[in-house]
Design a protein around this motif. Structure first.
Motif, PDB file in Angstrom:
ATOM      1  N   LEU A 222       0.839  -1.203   0.000  1.00 24.95           N
ATOM      2  CA  LEU A 222       0.000   0.000   0.000  1.00 24.95           C
ATOM      3  C   LEU A 222       0.875   1.255   0.000  1.00 24.95           C
ATOM      4  O   LEU A 222       0.592   2.232  -0.699  1.00 24.95           O
ATOM      5  N   LEU A 223       1.942   1.199   0.786  1.00 25.91           N
ATOM      6  CA  LEU A 223       2.862   2.331   0.840  1.00 25.91           C
ATOM      7  C   LEU A 223       3.433   2.615  -0.545  1.00 25.91           C
ATOM      8  O   LEU A 223       3.483   3.756  -1.000  1.00 25.91           O
ATOM      9  N   ARG A 224       3.828   1.538  -1.224  1.00 32.58           N
ATOM     10  CA  ARG A 224       4.419   1.705  -2.556  1.00 32.58           C
ATOM     11  C   ARG A 224       3.408   2.340  -3.517  1.00 32.58           C
ATOM     12  O   ARG A 224       3.761   3.244  -4.285  1.00 32.58           O
ATOM     13  N   LEU A 225       2.157   1.904  -3.448  1.00 34.53           N
ATOM     14  CA  LEU A 225       1.135   2.481  -4.329  1.00 34.53           C
ATOM     15  C   LEU A 225       0.887   3.944  -3.966  1.00 34.53           C
ATOM     16  O   LEU A 225       0.684   4.787  -4.827  1.00 34.53           O
ATOM     17  N   TYR A 226       0.916   4.218  -2.671  1.00 31.34           N
ATOM     18  CA  TYR A 226       0.669   5.591  -2.229  1.00 31.34           C
ATOM     19  C   TYR A 226       1.759   6.533  -2.727  1.00 31.34           C
ATOM     20  O   TYR A 226       1.498   7.673  -3.091  1.00 31.34           O
ATOM     21  N   LYS A 227       2.997   6.030  -2.768  1.00 33.19           N
ATOM     22  CA  LYS A 227       4.104   6.879  -3.203  1.00 33.19           C
ATOM     23  C   LYS A 227       3.930   7.330  -4.647  1.00 33.19           C
ATOM     24  O   LYS A 227       4.271   8.448  -5.000  1.00 33.19           O
ATOM     25  N   THR A 228       3.444   6.442  -5.502  1.00 34.06           N
ATOM     26  CA  THR A 228       3.330   6.839  -6.909  1.00 34.06           C
ATOM     27  C   THR A 228       1.930   7.305  -7.295  1.00 34.06           C
ATOM     28  O   THR A 228       1.798   8.103  -8.216  1.00 34.06           O
ATOM     29  N   SER A 229       0.902   6.812  -6.629  1.00 32.24           N
ATOM     30  CA  SER A 229      -0.456   7.252  -6.983  1.00 32.24           C
ATOM     31  C   SER A 229      -1.235   7.628  -5.733  1.00 32.24           C
ATOM     32  O   SER A 229      -2.213   6.974  -5.387  1.00 32.24           O
ATOM     33  N   PRO A 230      -0.806   8.695  -5.045  1.00 28.68           N
ATOM     34  CA  PRO A 230      -1.449   9.025  -3.771  1.00 28.68           C
ATOM     35  C   PRO A 230      -2.952   9.269  -3.905  1.00 28.68           C
ATOM     36  O   PRO A 230      -3.707   9.013  -2.971  1.00 28.68           O
ATOM     37  N   ASP A 231      -3.372   9.721  -5.087  1.00 25.54           N
ATOM     38  CA  ASP A 231      -4.789  10.029  -5.265  1.00 25.54           C
ATOM     39  C   ASP A 231      -5.658   8.785  -5.234  1.00 25.54           C
ATOM     40  O   ASP A 231      -6.855   8.871  -4.995  1.00 25.54           O
ATOM     41  N   LEU A 232      -5.048   7.640  -5.494  1.00 22.78           N
ATOM     42  CA  LEU A 232      -5.863   6.421  -5.576  1.00 22.78           C
ATOM     43  C   LEU A 232      -5.952   5.687  -4.245  1.00 22.78           C
ATOM     44  O   LEU A 232      -6.786   4.807  -4.062  1.00 22.78           O
ATOM     45  N   VAL A 233      -5.054   6.021  -3.330  1.00 24.91           N
ATOM     46  CA  VAL A 233      -5.058   5.311  -2.047  1.00 24.91           C
ATOM     47  C   VAL A 233      -5.807   6.161  -1.025  1.00 24.91           C
ATOM     48  O   VAL A 233      -5.328   7.206  -0.614  1.00 24.91           O
ATOM     49  N   LEU A 234      -6.984   5.733  -0.673  1.00 16.30           N
ATOM     50  CA  LEU A 234      -7.795   6.507   0.269  1.00 16.30           C
ATOM     51  C   LEU A 234      -7.913   5.723   1.560  1.00 16.30           C
ATOM     52  O   LEU A 234      -8.468   4.635   1.595  1.00 16.30           O
ATOM     53  N   MET A 235      -7.364   6.286   2.626  1.00 18.64           N
ATOM     54  CA  MET A 235      -7.382   5.542   3.882  1.00 18.64           C
ATOM     55  C   MET A 235      -8.707   5.750   4.608  1.00 18.64           C
ATOM     56  O   MET A 235      -9.280   4.814   5.130  1.00 18.64           O
ATOM     57  N   GLY A 236      -9.177   6.993   4.630  1.00 16.59           N
ATOM     58  CA  GLY A 236     -10.466   7.314   5.233  1.00 16.59           C
ATOM     59  C   GLY A 236     -10.834   6.464   6.421  1.00 16.59           C
ATOM     60  O   GLY A 236     -10.244   6.576   7.495  1.00 16.59           O
ATOM     61  N   GLU A 237     -11.803   5.578   6.209  1.00 21.44           N
ATOM     62  CA  GLU A 237     -12.351   4.798   7.317  1.00 21.44           C
ATOM     63  C   GLU A 237     -11.323   3.880   7.994  1.00 21.44           C
ATOM     64  O   GLU A 237     -11.518   3.454   9.111  1.00 21.44           O
ATOM     65  N   TRP A 238     -10.224   3.573   7.286  1.00 23.04           N
ATOM     66  CA  TRP A 238      -9.267   2.633   7.867  1.00 23.04           C
ATOM     67  C   TRP A 238      -8.256   3.324   8.776  1.00 23.04           C
ATOM     68  O   TRP A 238      -7.498   2.660   9.475  1.00 23.04           O
ATOM     69  N   THR A 239      -8.198   4.672   8.725  1.00 20.02           N
ATOM     70  CA  THR A 239      -7.115   5.395   9.388  1.00 20.02           C
ATOM     71  C   THR A 239      -6.832   4.893  10.800  1.00 20.02           C
ATOM     72  O   THR A 239      -5.714   4.507  11.121  1.00 20.02           O
ATOM     73  N   SER A 240      -7.879   4.871  11.610  1.00 24.32           N
ATOM     74  CA  SER A 240      -7.647   4.547  13.010  1.00 24.32           C
ATOM     75  C   SER A 240      -7.124   3.114  13.178  1.00 24.32           C
ATOM     76  O   SER A 240      -6.232   2.859  13.981  1.00 24.32           O
ATOM     77  N   ARG A 241      -7.651   2.195  12.370  1.00 24.46           N
ATOM     78  CA  ARG A 241      -7.188   0.804  12.521  1.00 24.46           C
ATOM     79  C   ARG A 241      -5.757   0.653  12.046  1.00 24.46           C
ATOM     80  O   ARG A 241      -5.001  -0.172  12.567  1.00 24.46           O
TER      81      ARG A 241
END
Lengths: 175, 936
Positions: free
Chosen positions: B172-191
Motif C-alpha cells: 500500500l505504501l508503494r502504491l501511495y508513493k506513486t499514486s497518492p490520489d488512488l489510495v484513500l485511507m479514510g475509514e481505515w485510518t484509526s485501525r
C-alpha cells in the motif's frame, strides 16, 4: 523551470527509502539488481556503470557512505562482493549498513556460507529472500528466523509438488 | 556448480549459466546467448505444448540473460501463463519475471492483474504474499487502480495472517508513493494507526513505514500515532537485550523498528501531553545513556545498530530544538565520535553536528570542537569526510572564530579535490564578507582566494570584493596597495588582473604618492598583463586606462599612444575597437572638467543580498546554507554593505551611437533591455544616475506566481517590499499595493506610476491616486488601483517605482499581475454539456495546446488548488480519465464574454503535462495557455 534530467527526477522525486540495491563483484560484474523506483533499462544501466566505477575506486579504509547525485550510497564489501544501497541524504546510514548485513546473513544462513557462485547460480533465490526481507524499499521483516521460515516453507511447497509431478524432466534435488 | 542447490534445481539453467561463465570472450558469450535465445524462441513457438517445468526453466533463462544486460523482447506471455499455474514454484518464477521485466503493454497488464486478483482472493497466504510482492515491485498506476481499494481491507482484516499484513502494508505504501490520489485511507485510518500496537513486531516494522508516510501527508488525521509510538519506543528502549528474541540484533533490541519510530516522531512537533512528552524525553535520555555504557559485543554490527538509534534520536532532538539539555548532551556525544577510530562514525558525527551548529542552544557547544574539526580537515584520508569537516567549519563559523576558520579553509583549498573547490571558494568568500570587521582582512582573503584557486573564483566573488571596496572608503587605499603588490607576481591569475585593473582605475591615486607605485609604474604594470588576457579583461583594462587619464594627467600621452596603436584602434574585436576609439576621442576633445565629471569615482552600490550567497543557495539547494540564513535573521552590526548582481561587467555595449551615449545623461535602461547589458561597464562609468539604473529591468518572476493567486509578496529586496491584495468581480478589479520600507532610513521622492504599454491602454483601464512622497524607515504605505477590463488582453500593466535612498536614486519596474484569467466567472456543467461545447470550439485557431515538463511536484491537491485559483470551475466526473482535470469558465470583459474550456492531462510517469485550451476567442486561448504552462 527546473532543468533536471528525467533520470534524476524519478530517482529523487519518489521518496522511497531504499531507491535500489546492487550487488557486484570486484571485477565489476553485476550479480543482483533490485530497483525500487521506476527507471528505464537505459537509466538503470547508466547508474550501474557509474556506481560500480565509483565504488570500486574507493580505498579499503574509506567510509562506507558517499554522496552521489542527490542521494547517498551506503556500501560494504563482503569477500569478493560489494553490496550497495542508495538512500536519501536524511536517511539513517548506519541502519542501512545493517540492512545490508542482515541480507548477507540471510543469504549465508540459507546457502550455508554463501559465496558469489551461490548467488550466480541461484539468483532467483537471492531475489526471493530479498523480497521477504525488503518490500518496496522498506524493511518488511527484520527477524532472520521469520524470513528464513517463509523461504523454507516455499521450498517445501516446491518439494511436495515436485514429487507428485511425473512430467518433471529432472529430479536432481540435492541437499 | 555450487555445493548447495535447494528447492528444485533446474539443471538446464545451471548448465547454461556454467556455459556462459566458461565463455572466454564477450563474443563467445553473445554467441552462446543468441543460440539459447533461438532455442527458447523455437520452443515457445513450437507446436508441442510446453509443460510447466520447461516453461519455467526457459523463462528463468530469459531472466538470467536479461540480468546479464541483454535485451529481451519475448517470453512475457509465457511468464504471464506461469502466474496462473497452481504450482507454487512456477508461479513464483512467473512473478519474478514480471517484477524484473515489467512491460507497460496494457494487454499484458490486464492479464497480470487478473492473475494477481485470483491469488489475492485465494486465501492462501503464500500466494497472497507473492501477489502483493508483485504489486509492490511493479507499483504501476494500472495496478494501483485495480488494487488500491482492496489492499487496505486485507491489511486491517482480523483474520489476515501476519506475513500477509506485512506485505499488504508495504504494498500500500508503494502504491501511495506513486499514486497518492488512488489510495484513500479514510475509514481505515484509526485501525491502521493501531497497528503500532500489534503484538507481532514484524507487523509493526512494516506498518510503521506506511504510517510515517501517511502522517507526513495528513499529520492531523494520524496524530494519535504520536502517543502510540512513544509508548512502543519506551517499551523497546527499556527492554533487556534478550526480551525481544529474534528482533534483537547483536544485543540491540529492535534497532530497525526503533529507528522507524524515532523517524515517525520527526513528522510531529514535541508532544503536547506532558506525560507523553516526559516519557519520550526519558527514552531519549536512556538512548544517550546507553551510548556511554561499555559495548555488549565487540562486533561492529552491535555498535552500528546502537549508534543508528542514537543518531536517529539526535535527529529528533534537533528536530524539536527545544530541549537545551538534550541538545548539549547530543553535541558532547558527537564530540566523542569525532575522534573515533571508525571512519563511518567520524563522518556521521561531522554531518550531524552541522545541523546542531544551527541551533542557538548548541551552537556554542559545537564551537568547542573546532580544533578537532580543523584537524579532521587536515588529516582525514577520505575526501568525503574532509568535505563534511569543511561543511561543519562553515556551519560553526561566527565572528569569534572567523579568522581562524577562514585561514584553515584557505590552506585546505590549496590541496582540495577539484570537485569541491568552487563550493569552497564561495564559502570562504561568504564567511570573509559576513564576519569581516577589519576590511583589510577581507580584501586579503579574497585576493588570496584568487591567488590559490583563481580558476574557481566565479564572477560573483570578484564583483563582490569590488563592490565592497567601492562602498568602504576606509579600505580603498589598502586595497589599491594590496592589488598593486599582488600584480607584481610574474604569473598572476586573470581574475587578479580584473580586480587590479578595476581598483587601480578607481583608487590608484591613493598610492601614487609613493615613487615605487607612481602613476606610470602602475600603468606599466597593468599594461604588462594586457596581452595575455582575454577580451573582456582587456576591455576592462581599457576602461581603467581612461580612468587613469583623469586621475593622472601626466599619463595621458602614454595612454593615448597605447590607444592609438593599430592593435587597439583597429582591433578585430568590435568591443575593444569601440572602446579604444571612444576613449581616445574622449581624452582628446573633452575638457578636464567634463572628463572629471564623466570619469568620476563610482558611487556606492545599493545594499542588497550578497549575490554569492544566492549562488551558493542555488548550487546546494535550500537547506544547505541554513546556518547562514539563521545568522542573517539575527543580523549583527558591522556587516558590509553590498551591491547586488551588478558587477563591473564588461559585456558588449548596447548603444549603437557611442558619442550620444558618452555625453548624454542616461537615466534608465529602456524597458525590456536584458539585465546583462544593464550592468555594462560603460554604463557604470558614465551613468549619472549611478547604480540605481540597474534594477530598472522588468521583474518577470513575481508576476507569474500570481496567475493562480491574488494575494502575496510581489517583490522584495534589501530595501523594499511590495505586497499585493486584489479582488475581482465581473470585469472589474481592485488591487491594493503595500510598499514597505525595510530600512531604517527614509525614502524620499517616492513616486509610483502605473502604465499600460502599447495596445494595452485600449484593453485595460487602470486608475490610481499618487502616493505620499515620503516613506519613513520601517513604515508601510498603501495604494489602491481600480482596474477595468475593456476587452481581452495579453500584456501586463507596468508599475514603475522611483525613490531616493541615501542619495542614490532607485528605479524599479515591475509587471503588475493583472492577467486575463482574473476576470473569470466559474461555470459548472455536466459531462455531456462540456463535451458538446468542447466540440463546438473545434476550429484549429480556437485551440491552444502545450506539452511541458512538470516544474513542481504533481500533487493532486496542489494542482486542484491552482486550478481553482485560476478562477474557473473545476469539473468532477467529466473527463473519462479521472487523472485528468477539466475546467470551465467565462471571461468577463466590458465588450464581450469569452467562454473557455480547459483540460490538463498529467502523466506522472513521464512527469509531463498536456494542457489544452479552447476558447471562443483565439487570442484568449493562446494567452491562457502561455500563462498556465508556467504554473505546474
Amino acid at each position: 523551470m527546473k532543468q533536471k534530467l528525467p533520470l534524476l527526477d524519478s530517482i529523487t522525486l519518489i521518496d522511497i527509502y531504499i531507491r535500489f540495491m546492487l550487488l557486484f563483484s570486484r571485477q565489476g560484474k553485476l550479480r543482483l539488481q533490485k530497483w525500487y523506483v521506476p527507471l528505464s533499462d537505459k537509466e538503470k544501466k547508466k547508474i550501474t556503470r557509474e556506481l560500480v566505477q565509483t565504488v570500486l575506486a574507493r580505498k579499503p579504509k574509506m567510509c562506507s557512505f558517499l554522496e552521489w547525485r542527490d542521494l547517498k550510497i551506503v556500501y560494504k564489501r563482503y569477500a569478493s562482493l560489494y553490496f550497495c544501497c542508495a538512500i536519501e541524504d536524511q536517511d539513517n546510514e548506519l541502519i542501512t549498513l545493517e540492512i545490508i548485513h542482515r541480507y548477507v546473513e540471510l543469504l549465508d544462513k540459507y546457502f550455508g556460507s554463501v559465496c558469489e557462485l551461490d548467488i550466480i547460480f541461484n539468483f532467483e533465490k537471492a531475489y526471493f529472500i530479498l523480497d521477504e526481507f525488503l518490500l518496496g524499499g522498506e524493511a518488511q521483516e527484520t527477524s532472520k528466523k521469520n524470513v528464513l521460515k517463509a523461504i523454507e516453507q516455499a521450498d517445501l511447497l516446491q518439494e511436495v509438488r515436485l514429487l507428485n509431478d511425473i512430467d518433471v524432466g529432472t529430479k536432481a534435488v540435492s541437499y | 556448480m555450487p555445493a548447495v542447490s535447494k528447492g528444485d534445481g533446474m539443471r538446464g539453467l545451471a548448465v547454461f549459466i556454467s556455459d556462459i561463465r566458461n565463455c572466454k570472450s564477450k563474443e563467445a558469450e553473445i554467441k552462446r546467448i543468441n543460440k539459447e535465445l533461438a532455442n527458447i524462441r523455437s520452443k515457445f513457438k513450437g507446436d508441442k505444448a510446453l509443460d510447466g517445468y520447461s516453461k519455467k526453466k526457459y523463462v528463468c533463462k530469459l531472466l538470467f540473460i536479461f540480468l546479464l544486460g541483454h535485451d529481451i523482447d519475448f517470453g512475457h506471455m509465457e511468464a504471464v501463463n506461469l502466474l496462473s499455474s497452481n504450482k507454487y514454484t512456477e508461479k513464483q518464477i512467473g512473478y519474478l519475471f514480471i517484477s524484473v521485466l515489467v512491460n507497460s503493454n496494457s494487454e499484458l497488464i490486464r492479464l497480470i492483474n487478473n492473475a494477481i486478483k485470483n491469488d489475492l482472493s485465494s486465501r492462501n497466504p503464500t500466494f497472497m504474499c507473492l501477489a502483493l510482492h508483485c504489486i509492490a515491485n511493479v507499483g504501476s498506476r494500472e495496478m494501483a487502480e485495480a488494487f488500491a481499494s482492496e489492499i487496505p481491507r486485507i491489511l486491517v482484516a482480523g483474520d489476515t495472517m501476519d506475513s500477509v499484513k506485512q506485505s499488504a502494508a508495504l504494498c500500500l505504501l508503494r502504491l501511495y508513493k506513486t499514486s497518492p490520489d488512488l489510495v484513500l485511507m479514510g475509514e481505515w485510518t484509526s485501525r491502521v494507526v493501531h497497528l503500532l500496537n500489534d503484538q507481532h513486531m514484524g507487523v509493526v516494522t512494516a506498518a510503521i513505514s506506511l504510517i510515517t508516510c501517511l502522517s507526513q501527508k495528513n499529520p492531523d488525521e494520524f496524530k494519535t500515532c504520536v502517543s502510540l509510538a512513544v509508548s512502543r519506543l519506551s517499551r523497546i528502549v527499556s527492554s533487556a537485550s534478550t526480551d525481544l528474541q529474534d528482533y534483537t540484533y547483536y544485543f540491540v533490541p529492535a534497532p530497525w523498528l526503533s529507528c522507524k519510530l524515532l523517524r515517525l516522531l520527526q513528522c510531529y512537533p514535541p508532544p503536547e501531553d506532558g506525560a507523553v512528552k516526559g516519557r519520550l524525553v526519558e527514552c531519549l535520555e536512556t538512548i544517550l545513556n546507553k551510548a556511554q555504557e561499555p559495548p555488549k559485543s565487540k562486533k561492529v554490527q552491535h555498535s552500528n545498530a546502537k549508534n543508528a538509534i542514537l543518531f536517529e534520536a539526535i535527529s529528533l532532538i534537533i528536530h524539536y530544538d527545544s530541549e537545551p539539555n538534550l541538545l548539549v548532551r547530543a553535541c558532547n556525544q558527537l564530540g566523542q565520535f569525532l575522534q573515533h577510530r571508525e571512519t563511518n562514525l567520524r563522518y556521521l558525527a561531522l554531518e550531524s553536528m552541522c545541523t546542531l551548529a544551527s541551533s542557538e542552544f548548541s551552537h556554542e557547544a559545537v564551537k568547542t570542537h573546532i580544533e578537532t574539526v580543523i584537524n579532521a580537515l587536515k588529516t582525514e584520508r577520505d575526501v568525503s569526510v574532509r568535505q563534511r569537516a569543511a561543511d561543519l567549519l562553515y556551519a560553526m563559523c561566527d565572528r569569534s572564530n572567523a579568522k581562524q576558520i577562514v585561514a584553515e579553509m584557505l590552506s585546505y583549498l590549496e590541496t582540495a579535490d577539484y570537485s569541491i573547490r568552487e563550493e569552497m571558494v564561495l564559502k570562504v568568500a561568504i564567511l570573509a564578507e559576513k564576519y569581516a570587521v577589519d576590511y583589510s582582512w577581507y580584501v586579503d582573503t579574497i585576493l588570496n582566494l584568487i591567488r590559490i584557486a583563481g580558476d574557481y573564483v566565479s564572477e560573483e566573488v570578484w564583483y563582490r570584493v569590488i563592490q565592497i571596496v567601492i562602498n568602504r572608503d576606509d579600505v580603498q587605499g589598502y586595497a589599491a596597495k594590496t592589488v598593486f603588490e599582488a600584480l607584481q607576481a610574474p604569473a598572476c591569475h586573470e581574475n587578479m588582473v580584473k580586480v587590479g585593473g578595476y581598483i587601480l582605475g578607481e583608487f590608484g591615486n591613493l598610492i601614487a604618492g609613493d615613487p615605487r607605485s607612481s602613476p606610470l609604474v602602475q600603468f606599466n604594470l597593468l599594461h604588462s598583463k594586457f596581452h595575455l588576457c582575454s577580451v573582456p579583461t582587456r576591455a576592462l583594462l581599457l576602461s581603467a586606462y581612461i580612468k587613469f587619464i583623469n586621475l593622472f594627467p601626466e599619463t595621458k600621452a602614454t595612454i593615448q599612444e597605447v590607444l592609438r596603436c593599430d592593435s587597439q584602434i583597429r582591433n578585430s574585436d568590435v568591443e575593444l575597437q569601440q572602446r579604444a576609439v571612444e576613449y581616445l576621442k574622449l581624452s582628446s576633445i573633452a575638457s578636464t572638467d567634463v572628463l572629471a565629471t564623466v570619469l568620476e569615482e563610482m558611487p556606492p552600490f545599493p545594499e542588497r543580498e550578497s549575490s554569492i550567497l544566492a549562488k551558493l543557495k542555488k548550487k546546494k539547494g535550500p537547506g544547505a546554507v541554513s546556518v547562514t540564513e539563521l545568522e542573517d535573521n539575527k543580523r549583527e552590526g558591522g556587516e558590509l554593505n553590498g551591491g547586488g548582481e551588478r558587477g563591473p561587467d564588461t559585456s558588449a555595449m548596447s548603444t549603437p551611437s557611442p558619442s550620444a551615449d558618452l555625453l548624454g545623461i542616461r537615466s534608465a535602461v529602456p524597458v525590456g533591455a536584458a539585465p546583462a547589458s544593464a550592468g555594462s561597464l560603460l554604463v557604470d562609468v558614465f551613468s549619472e544616475a549611478g547604480p540605481a539604473a540597474v534594477s530598472a529591468a522588468v521583474n518577470d518572476d513575481g508576476f507569474l506566481r500570481f496567475v493562480c493567486k491574488n494575494n502575496g509578496v510581489l517583490f522584495e529586496n534589501q530595501l523594499l517590499q511590495i505586497g499585493i491584495k486584489s479582488e475581482y468581480r465581473q470585469n472589474l478589479g481592485r488591487m491594493y499595493l503595500f510598499y514597505g520600507n525595510k530600512t531604517s532610513v527614509q525614502f524620499a521622492s517616492f513616486t509610483t506610476t502605473v502604465s499600460c504599454p502599447g495596445e494595452l491602454q485600449l484593453q485595460l483601464n487602470v486608475q490610481t491616486k499618487p502616493v505620499e512622497p515620503l516613506v519613513e524607515g520601517g513604515a508601510q504605505i498603501q495604494q489602491v488601483l481600480n482596474i477595468e477590463c475593456l476587452t481581452d488582453f495579453s500584456e501586463a500593466p507596468l508599475l514603475n517605482i522611483k525613490f531616493r535612498y541615501g542619495g542614490a536614486l532607485q528605479n524599479l519596474t515591475l509587471k503588475l499581475p493583472v492577467t486575463i484569467n482574473k476576470f473569470f466567472q466559474p461555470t459548472e456543467m455536466a459531462s455531456q454539456d462540456f463535451f458538446q461545447r468542447w466540440k463546438q470550439l473545434s476550429q484549429p485557431t480556437q485551440e491552444a495546446q502545450k506539452i511541458f515538463k512538470a516544474s513542481h511536484g504533481m500533487d493532486t491537491e496542489v494542482l486542484k488548488a491552482k486550478l481553482l485559483g485560476l478562477g474557473t470551475a473545476l469539473l468532477d466526473n467529466v473527463d473519462p480519465n479521472p487523472e485528468n482535470y477539466v475546467c470551465a469558465g467565462v471571461i468577463q470583459t466590458k465588450g464581450q464574454q469569452v467562454g473557455c474550456l480547459l483540460r490538463l492531462e498529467p502523466n506522472a510517469q513521464a512527469q509531463m503535462y498536456r494542457l489544452t485550451l479552447r476558447c471562443s476567442k483565439d487570442s484568449v486561448s493562446k494567452r491562457l495557455c502561455e500563462l498556465l504552462a508556467e504554473q505546474f
